[in-house]
Write a protein that holds these residues in place. Structure first.
Motif, PDB file in Angstrom:
ATOM      1  N   UNK A  95     -40.520  32.543 -18.519  1.00  0.00           N
ATOM      2  CA  UNK A  95     -40.448  31.771 -19.760  1.00  0.00           C
ATOM      3  C   UNK A  95     -41.843  31.233 -20.045  1.00  0.00           C
ATOM      4  N   UNK A  96     -42.403  31.591 -21.182  1.00  0.00           N
ATOM      5  CA  UNK A  96     -43.764  31.186 -21.541  1.00  0.00           C
ATOM      6  C   UNK A  96     -43.731  30.073 -22.582  1.00  0.00           C
ATOM      7  N   UNK A  97     -44.567  29.078 -22.387  1.00  0.00           N
ATOM      8  CA  UNK A  97     -44.754  27.996 -23.347  1.00  0.00           C
ATOM      9  C   UNK A  97     -46.244  27.900 -23.658  1.00  0.00           C
TER      10      UNK A  97
ATOM     11  N   UNK B 222     -54.136  30.169 -17.857  1.00  0.00           N
ATOM     12  CA  UNK B 222     -52.728  30.356 -17.510  1.00  0.00           C
ATOM     13  C   UNK B 222     -52.377  29.533 -16.276  1.00  0.00           C
ATOM     14  N   UNK B 223     -51.315  28.770 -16.371  1.00  0.00           N
ATOM     15  CA  UNK B 223     -50.811  27.968 -15.254  1.00  0.00           C
ATOM     16  C   UNK B 223     -49.431  28.495 -14.885  1.00  0.00           C
ATOM     17  N   UNK B 224     -49.262  28.901 -13.636  1.00  0.00           N
ATOM     18  CA  UNK B 224     -47.985  29.434 -13.151  1.00  0.00           C
ATOM     19  C   UNK B 224     -47.294  28.361 -12.312  1.00  0.00           C
ATOM     20  N   UNK B 225     -46.060  28.060 -12.645  1.00  0.00           N
ATOM     21  CA  UNK B 225     -45.285  27.044 -11.937  1.00  0.00           C
ATOM     22  C   UNK B 225     -44.094  27.720 -11.263  1.00  0.00           C
TER      23      UNK B 225
ATOM     24  N   UNK C 167     -42.848  28.705 -41.036  1.00  0.00           N
ATOM     25  CA  UNK C 167     -44.058  28.096 -40.503  1.00  0.00           C
ATOM     26  C   UNK C 167     -44.862  29.108 -39.697  1.00  0.00           C
ATOM     27  N   UNK C 168     -46.183  29.052 -39.819  1.00  0.00           N
ATOM     28  CA  UNK C 168     -47.050  29.964 -39.084  1.00  0.00           C
ATOM     29  C   UNK C 168     -46.965  29.692 -37.588  1.00  0.00           C
ATOM     30  N   UNK C 169     -47.015  30.760 -36.817  1.00  0.00           N
ATOM     31  CA  UNK C 169     -47.061  30.617 -35.371  1.00  0.00           C
ATOM     32  C   UNK C 169     -48.463  30.250 -34.916  1.00  0.00           C
ATOM     33  N   UNK C 170     -48.577  29.861 -33.656  1.00  0.00           N
ATOM     34  CA  UNK C 170     -49.877  29.453 -33.129  1.00  0.00           C
ATOM     35  C   UNK C 170     -50.882  30.596 -33.145  1.00  0.00           C
ATOM     36  N   UNK C 171     -50.412  31.827 -32.923  1.00  0.00           N
ATOM     37  CA  UNK C 171     -51.320  32.978 -32.902  1.00  0.00           C
ATOM     38  C   UNK C 171     -52.030  33.165 -34.237  1.00  0.00           C
ATOM     39  N   UNK C 172     -51.356  32.768 -35.328  1.00  0.00           N
ATOM     40  CA  UNK C 172     -51.960  32.928 -36.657  1.00  0.00           C
ATOM     41  C   UNK C 172     -52.883  31.777 -37.015  1.00  0.00           C
ATOM     42  N   UNK C 173     -52.939  30.751 -36.177  1.00  0.00           N
ATOM     43  CA  UNK C 173     -53.734  29.564 -36.487  1.00  0.00           C
ATOM     44  C   UNK C 173     -55.020  29.475 -35.679  1.00  0.00           C
ATOM     45  N   UNK C 174     -55.180  30.305 -34.672  1.00  0.00           N
ATOM     46  CA  UNK C 174     -56.353  30.224 -33.796  1.00  0.00           C
ATOM     47  C   UNK C 174     -57.058  31.565 -33.780  1.00  0.00           C
ATOM     48  N   UNK C 175     -58.360  31.595 -33.414  1.00  0.00           N
ATOM     49  CA  UNK C 175     -59.085  32.868 -33.329  1.00  0.00           C
ATOM     50  C   UNK C 175     -58.465  33.804 -32.290  1.00  0.00           C
TER      51      UNK C 175
END
Length: 221
Positions: free
Chosen positions: A121-123, A100-103, A85-93
């Motif tokens: 850990x990045x989501x 960015x939200x830091x918790x 399956x394609x990753x998100x980077x390959x689906x968006x410009x």
């Protein structure tokens, strides 16, 4: 479970044969039911009827099993053709804006000097901001010379408007044009959406007047 092409074709053949046999048995049972309960004087043994029904039930179970295997066989090649399956980077410009939200834990925030960052850990999620209306207020301050009040007051010139004496901004008119001609939303539907979702009342007549002016401008090119 993995099926070869040969097994797949064999299952399809068995499935077709079972369907044919079930159809024939169903016709036979209907005929037997007519003989048993119809006007015909011919009598049918209940044992013979139960035997026919039992044979029909077994064939139906075999048909359901064959159909299940055929479905699994169809899904297996499709999954292998799909690949990874394609990753998100390959689906968006590539230049898509990122927020960015830091918790951090409360104890770390309270005493950051006691802790050392060793990793993260990045989501990543894809988000969207729905259409929102807002007002743009332009304030032009007026000034008067303290030393000579006879001189006329000074004020910055008003910025050029897209439509004179109108509250429509360039962004609003552009949104209506794209919705009408690209998203196929007629003006009456846009009027309903603006009022029901955002509480903003813009009549279709007003929007139609804006579209007429834009059409006149574009007629030059």
């Amino acid at each position: 479970m993995v099926f070869s092409r040969e097994n797949f074709d064999q299952l399809l053949g068995e499935n077709a044969n079972l369907k044919s046999e079930v159809s024939l048995l169903q016709e036979k049972v209907q005929c037997l039911m007519k003989k048993l309960f119809g006007r015909s004087s011919e009598k049918l043994s209940p044992d013979q009827l139960m035997l026919e029904l039992e044979e029909l039930r077994e064939l139906q179970e075999a048909l359901e099993l064959a159909e299940t295997k055929a479905e699994l066989a169809e899904e297996e090649p499709a999954a292998s053709k799909r690949g990874k399956r394609k990753g998100l980077d390959a689906r968006v410009p590539k230049d898509l804006p990122t927020e960015t939200v830091i918790i951090d834990l409360d104890e770390v925030k309270a005493n950051p000097e006691l802790y050392k960052k060793i990793g993260e850990v990045r989501t990543v999620r894809l988000d969207v901001t729905p259409t929102r209306f807002f007002q743009t207020v332009t304030i032009r301050n007026k000034y008067k010379k303290r030393a000579d009040r006879s001189v006329a007051s000074l004020i910055a010139p008003a910025p050029k408007q897209l439509i004179e004496n109108s509250y429509a901004s360039v962004g609003l008119v552009l949104h209506i044009i794209l919705s009408k001609y690209c998203d196929h939303l007629p003006l009456y539907r846009q009027e309903q959406i603006f009022k029901q979702r955002f509480g903003v009342e813009i009549s279709r007549k007003t929007m139609g007047g804006w579209m007429y002016l834009v059409a006149q401008w574009l007629s030059l090119i």
